[in-house]
Design a protein around this motif. Structure first.
Motif, mmCIF file in Angstrom:
data_model
loop_
_atom_site.group_PDB
_atom_site.id
_atom_site.type_symbol
_atom_site.label_atom_id
_atom_site.label_comp_id
_atom_site.label_asym_id
_atom_site.label_seq_id
_atom_site.Cartn_x
_atom_site.Cartn_y
_atom_site.Cartn_z
ATOM 1 N N ASP A 270 0.821 -1.211 0.000
ATOM 2 C CA ASP A 270 0.000 0.000 0.000
ATOM 3 C C ASP A 270 0.854 1.260 0.000
ATOM 4 N N HIS A 271 2.131 1.149 -0.491
ATOM 5 C CA HIS A 271 3.009 2.323 -0.433
ATOM 6 C C HIS A 271 2.496 3.455 -1.323
ATOM 7 N N VAL A 272 1.738 3.135 -2.362
ATOM 8 C CA VAL A 272 1.139 4.179 -3.198
ATOM 9 C C VAL A 272 -0.213 4.589 -2.648
ATOM 10 N N GLU A 273 -1.039 3.588 -2.328
ATOM 11 C CA GLU A 273 -2.404 3.877 -1.930
ATOM 12 C C GLU A 273 -2.500 4.684 -0.643
ATOM 13 N N GLU A 274 -1.492 4.563 0.253
ATOM 14 C CA GLU A 274 -1.570 5.255 1.530
ATOM 15 C C GLU A 274 -0.825 6.593 1.522
ATOM 16 N N SER A 275 -0.405 7.069 0.372
ATOM 17 C CA SER A 275 0.241 8.374 0.309
ATOM 18 C C SER A 275 -0.796 9.462 0.556
ATOM 19 N N PRO A 276 -0.396 10.612 1.123
ATOM 20 C CA PRO A 276 -1.354 11.699 1.366
ATOM 21 C C PRO A 276 -2.086 12.127 0.099
ATOM 22 N N GLN A 277 -1.370 12.188 -1.032
ATOM 23 C CA GLN A 277 -2.006 12.604 -2.274
ATOM 24 C C GLN A 277 -3.125 11.646 -2.659
ATOM 25 N N SER A 278 -2.836 10.343 -2.545
ATOM 26 C CA SER A 278 -3.853 9.337 -2.867
ATOM 27 C C SER A 278 -5.051 9.455 -1.926
ATOM 28 N N LEU B 138 -6.184 12.168 -0.402
ATOM 29 C CA LEU B 138 -6.988 13.336 -0.772
ATOM 30 C C LEU B 138 -7.787 13.055 -2.042
ATOM 31 N N GLN B 139 -7.174 12.381 -3.007
ATOM 32 C CA GLN B 139 -7.896 12.014 -4.229
ATOM 33 C C GLN B 139 -9.063 11.087 -3.926
ATOM 34 N N ASP B 140 -8.838 10.149 -3.013
ATOM 35 C CA ASP B 140 -9.915 9.222 -2.639
ATOM 36 C C ASP B 140 -11.094 9.957 -2.015
ATOM 37 N N ILE B 141 -10.795 10.938 -1.147
ATOM 38 C CA ILE B 141 -11.865 11.689 -0.487
ATOM 39 C C ILE B 141 -12.685 12.439 -1.530
ATOM 40 N N LEU B 142 -12.002 13.092 -2.473
ATOM 41 C CA LEU B 142 -12.709 13.822 -3.526
ATOM 42 C C LEU B 142 -13.542 12.881 -4.383
ATOM 43 N N ALA B 143 -12.977 11.714 -4.685
ATOM 44 C CA ALA B 143 -13.713 10.744 -5.502
ATOM 45 C C ALA B 143 -14.924 10.205 -4.754
ATOM 46 N N THR B 144 -14.736 9.885 -3.485
ATOM 47 C CA THR B 144 -15.822 9.327 -2.682
ATOM 48 C C THR B 144 -16.975 10.315 -2.541
ATOM 49 N N MET B 145 -16.624 11.588 -2.433
ATOM 50 C CA MET B 145 -17.648 12.607 -2.212
ATOM 51 C C MET B 145 -18.159 13.189 -3.523
ATOM 52 N N GLY B 146 -17.724 12.580 -4.658
ATOM 53 C CA GLY B 146 -18.325 12.913 -5.933
ATOM 54 C C GLY B 146 -17.917 14.245 -6.515
ATOM 55 N N THR B 147 -16.707 14.710 -6.241
ATOM 56 C CA THR B 147 -16.303 16.024 -6.735
ATOM 57 C C THR B 147 -15.284 15.952 -7.860
ATOM 58 N N ILE B 148 -14.892 14.750 -8.278
ATOM 59 C CA ILE B 148 -14.095 14.637 -9.499
ATOM 60 C C ILE B 148 -14.719 13.558 -10.362
ATOM 61 N N GLU C 61 -13.469 11.288 -12.677
ATOM 62 C CA GLU C 61 -12.899 9.948 -12.777
ATOM 63 C C GLU C 61 -13.021 9.230 -11.441
ATOM 64 N N ASN C 62 -13.352 7.958 -11.503
ATOM 65 C CA ASN C 62 -13.452 7.174 -10.272
ATOM 66 C C ASN C 62 -12.066 6.657 -9.927
ATOM 67 N N GLU C 63 -11.347 7.420 -9.103
ATOM 68 C CA GLU C 63 -9.966 7.067 -8.761
ATOM 69 C C GLU C 63 -9.870 6.454 -7.368
ATOM 70 N N VAL C 64 -10.995 6.030 -6.804
ATOM 71 C CA VAL C 64 -10.975 5.561 -5.414
ATOM 72 C C VAL C 64 -10.142 4.285 -5.297
ATOM 73 N N ASP C 65 -9.310 4.239 -4.285
ATOM 74 C CA ASP C 65 -8.492 3.058 -4.012
ATOM 75 C C ASP C 65 -9.243 2.141 -3.068
ATOM 76 N N CYS C 66 -8.839 0.902 -3.055
ATOM 77 C CA CYS C 66 -9.466 -0.063 -2.149
ATOM 78 C C CYS C 66 -8.712 -0.090 -0.841
ATOM 79 N N TYR C 67 -9.371 0.185 0.263
ATOM 80 C CA TYR C 67 -8.739 0.149 1.587
ATOM 81 C C TYR C 67 -8.998 -1.203 2.195
#
Length: 835
Positions: free
Chosen positions: A807-815, A817-827, A829-835
């Motif tokens: 999870d060295h990529v998925e747990e980066s701060p940038q990832s 923040l992208q997940d939060i935006l994706a989850t809340m429907g503000t971008i 592309e569906n870029e949500v990672d699997c936790y």
């Protein structure tokens, strides 16, 4: 903060503040808070909030909501506390009038959302994060925050109450130590303002007569003395010691159950190391007045201390041994043996009444026995235990439990009735008995001890879990027995005990209960490990039916039993087949038959446990030099790895790599390249042998195909181990200074195949099970090709990739923040990672 994160943060803050957005799960919010904690830890400056105004805008937006959700408000409280931990950022948030609306009188304390425990917990955690400088302390006092924390000590939520208590400890410690320019006295006026408030609150609570308030303050004090060893704690203790002492002798408030931990934490503090101080008199009083159940943990803790007055230590040991002493004295009337103790600390009638009660007897003994086991495991015990009397007491307990002892005293009869078939006490007593085997001075009782142990091993009423403990204790005492066997009479006694043990073991190996068969096999393995070099043991083993019965259990219907049987058969081989003096050592047919059975299990058993056991045994044989007695070691290893490389159980494949590692280490030593496994090669490589020909033994054993394919295994531990082995081989056969030039490799006969292999390995687990039959131009059994591969492939790069967290990529701060935006429907592309 990176530029990418700074660009994403405003969108995240806006989404979090928008009540129309779906709420985030708590895990995601907690990860976001962790990121802010790491940012503020490394950067205490105000620029973080100045350069990112979206943070204060988020706090303002949430505060402006008429009914914010508890989760977003909780997040905001904690975020504000984290930001306010720096004095500069605290002042900035103060200028924005945000902190008083969060943590002050104008905050959520009087609103309906305060009823949610998560909000109260977040308020406490936010304050805890914030109070790291004087302005925060003054703010807390001026806004009535201390009274809120005092009230939260009694919160119905245990999490909130505990957090409030920890916060008070933090505030008290920080308040005193941030103004530590002068020594404190018992006068309240000399203490800092916040410290005065907490000190007065604690003293008032202790004197209140309210059980709940007393309990809250005792918890606070226990935590304080457990975490702070500053000199001022002695001043605080002197103010409350009389009140603590009153709880021991008065029964107006039932606080005794909390005093043991408090006194232990105080005793551990170097501030109270003066052995002449009044504190130790209070400890002595506690040992006298607390009930045996309450006093036992205190006694054990005192016995572990380096600095404890010897008279207190002896008193603590007396308290701990009282139940065992009572057992010994109750066993016979008149007393046949001396008890453990010359005198009691507290009234022995209390212990007798507890042991006479069916409800408390087992509990008291299990607690005492657990503490004794811990003490016996210590390397340095600063007081002498009466091992002989303790052993006699343990034997008495075990005889009470299985009805072998008919005590003459009324107390003994009552205790015996309470303990009959009590599995909890039996298991605890057998654990202590096993620990006692390592102590000297118990040899005179060894005959009686084995009578008790054999009675447990033989009895059909012994439960499987108790039997397992009895086996463990027996194996340890058998080792002790062998060490004592020097005289003829002692040898006869040892031989008789071993014969009895094997007679019982034969019956237990045929038990209808699989747990019993399994424990019996584990017991046999433990005995062989410790006693296989003893002539008497080997003779008793080989003259019994145990070897035959053990081999029969290789076909047991229960997989756990088959696995234990494999391990036992593997260890039996050291006595039956590999020992030169063994009468069956020369029977090659039996050897081959036994190995064939194990290889069949490795190939065909449907369960993983027996297959893991087989590969473990094969590795042990190879490590101890026994595989050569069966067949050529290269052939042995080759046949095993061809079986395990296709096994679906990754632990079996990993076990195959361990076998390979042992083979490589031994082969390297035989070639004279290294005395230690995987030591870097030097000029020691024999000049008469071409370097690539040194790899012939490994190629004949077909190791390289297995190792290179394992690099792409879908289970990372397998790939990591294979990479370590290959790096070790390269270190011995391929000096780092002469690694191949890529262009030279491409021009070599094997170059194209090696280039394909390099590309394949970079795909990782996507390329698992690639062919190793030479179809792709790579001959894994050709020493020259493998020498080129070792030099060409960047194994260190592969090693780094394999050791990266998945999870060295998925747990980066940038990832995140992208997940939060994706989850809340503000971008889009569906870029949500699997936790």
């Amino acid at each position: 903060m990176t530029r990418e994160c700074a660009a994403l943060l405003p969108g995240v803050c806006a989404a979090l503040a928008d009540p129309r957005q779906p709420g985030l799960d708590d895990t995601c919010l907690e990860k976001l808070l962790d990121w802010f904690r790491s940012l503020t830890w490394f950067d205490p400056t105000v620029e973080l909030v100045q350069d990112n105004p979206c943070l204060t805008e988020l706090i303002s937006s949430v505060l402006a909501l008429p009914e914010p959700s508890p989760s977003i408000l909780s997040f905001t409280l904690q975020l504000a506390g984290i930001l306010a931990a720096s004095e500069n950022r605290f002042q900035h948030l103060q200028q924005e009038k945000l902190l008083e609306r969060l943590f002050g009188r104008a905050g959520p304390r009087g609103r309906a959302v305060w009823e949610d425990a998560s909000v109260r917990s977040a308020w406490v955690r936010g304050v805890h994060s914030m109070v790291h400088h004087q302005p925060a302390l003054h703010f807390l006092c001026s806004e009535g925050g201390m009274d809120v924390i005092f009230a939260l000590q009694g919160d119905p939520s245990l999490f909130v109450a505990s957090a409030a208590s920890q916060l008070l400890v933090h505030i008290l410690t920080f308040s005193v130590e941030s103004e530590a320019s002068k020594a404190l006295s018992t006068k309240d006026c000399e203490w800092p303002e916040c410290a005065q408030m907490i000190k007065k609150h604690v003293e008032d609570s202790l004197q209140s007569g309210s059980a709940s308030r007393v309990e809250q303050s005792l918890k606070l004090l226990t935590s304080l003395f457990g975490s702070c060893c500053a000199a001022w704690t002695e001043v605080l203790w002197s103010d409350i010691a009389k009140q603590i002492e009153s709880f021991l002798v008065e029964e107006t408030v039932q606080a005794q159950h909390m005093l043991a931990n408090l006194l232990l934490n105080v005793a551990r503090s170097p501030v109270f190391c003066d052995t002449e101080g009044s504190f130790w008199a209070l400890v002595t009083s506690a040992l006298e007045h607390l009930t045996p159940v309450q006093a036992c943990p205190l006694a054990v803790g005192l016995l572990k201390l380096c600095k404890c007055p010897q008279d207190v230590r002896i008193q603590a040991l007396t308290v701990l041994l009282q139940p065992m002493d009572c057992i010994l004295r109750a066993a016979s009337q008149p007393l046949e043996y001396a008890g453990l103790l010359d005198e009691s600390v507290s009234d022995p009638v209390t212990v007798e009444s507890l042991l006479s009660s069916k409800t408390s007897c087992a509990g008291l003994l299990c607690q005492t026995l657990a503490h004794l086991e811990k003490l016996l495991s210590l390397k340095h015990l600063r007081v002498d235990l009466p091992y002989m009397s303790l052993l006699r007491s343990l034997m008495t307990i075990l005889q009470f439990c299985n009805g072998l002892l008919s005590p003459a005293s009324p107390l003994g009869s009552t205790i015996s009735r309470n303990l009959i078939n009590c599995f909890r006490v039996q298991k605890s007593a057998l654990d202590v008995l096993a620990a006692l085997s390592e102590k000297k001075g118990c040899d005179t009782l060894i005959g009686s001890l084995f009578d008790v142990l054999l009675a447990y091993l033989e009895s059909p009423n012994t439960s499987p879990t108790v039997l397992k403990k009895a086996f463990q204790a027996t194996s340890k005492w058998l080792v002790c027995l062998q060490e004592l066997s020097c005289s003829n009479s002692q040898c006869q006694q040892t031989e008789k005990i071993l014969e009895d043990v094997f007679a019982v073991l034969q019956k237990r190996l045929c038990s209808p209960c699989w747990e019993v068969r399994d424990s019996s096999l584990e017991f046999l393995t433990a005995m062989i490990k410790c006693l296989r070099d003893q002539d008497g043991f080997r003779q008793c083993l080989l003259s019994s039916e145990v070897p035959r019965l053990t081999e029969n259990l290789l076909e047991d219907p229960e997989s756990y039993v088959r696995a234990s049987a494999v391990t036992a058969v593997g260890h039996l081989a050291f006595v039956t087949y590999f020992a030169p003096e063994s009468p069956v050592a020369g029977n090659q047919y039996n050897k081959e038959n036994m190995v064939a059975k194990l290889q069949e299990i490795l190939s065909t058993d449907s369960e993983g446990f027996p297959r893991r056991a087989v590969i473990s045994i094969f590795t042990k044989w190879l490590r101890e030099g026994c595989a050569g007695q069966l067949e050529d070691a290269e052939q042995f290893v080759s046949r095993v790895i061809q079986t395990v490389e296709h096994d679906l159980d990754w632990e079996v494949r990993l076990g195959g790599l361990e076998l390979v590692e042992v083979f490589c280490s031994q082969t390297i030593c035989q070639l004279g390249l290294s005395e230690c496994p995987y030591a870097p090669v030097s000029s020691a490589v024999p000049s008469s042998i071409p370097q690539n020909q040194l790899l012939r033994p490994f190629c004949r054993a077909k190791l390289f195909g297995f190792l290179f394919r394992s690099l792409c295994d879908c289970d990372k531990p397998v790939g990591q181990r294979a990479c370590d082995i290959l790096i070790g081989l390269r270190g011995n056969f391929y000096p780092m200074s002469t690694l191949e030039n890529p262009r030279e490799i491409e021009d070599s006969p094997a170059g194209r195949g090696i280039a394909w292999l390099q590309r394949t390995l970079r795909q990782g687990s996507l390329a698992q099970n690639f062919p190793t039959d030479g179809a792709n131009g790579v001959d894994f059994q050709d020493p020259e090709s493998m020498m080129v591969a070792l030099g060409a492939i960047d194994l260190l790069e592969l090693h780094d990739e394999l050791n990266k967290s998945s999870d060295h990529v998925e747990e980066s701060p940038q990832s995140l923040l992208q997940d939060i935006l994706a989850t809340m429907g503000t971008i889009e592309e569906n870029e949500v990672d699997c936790y």
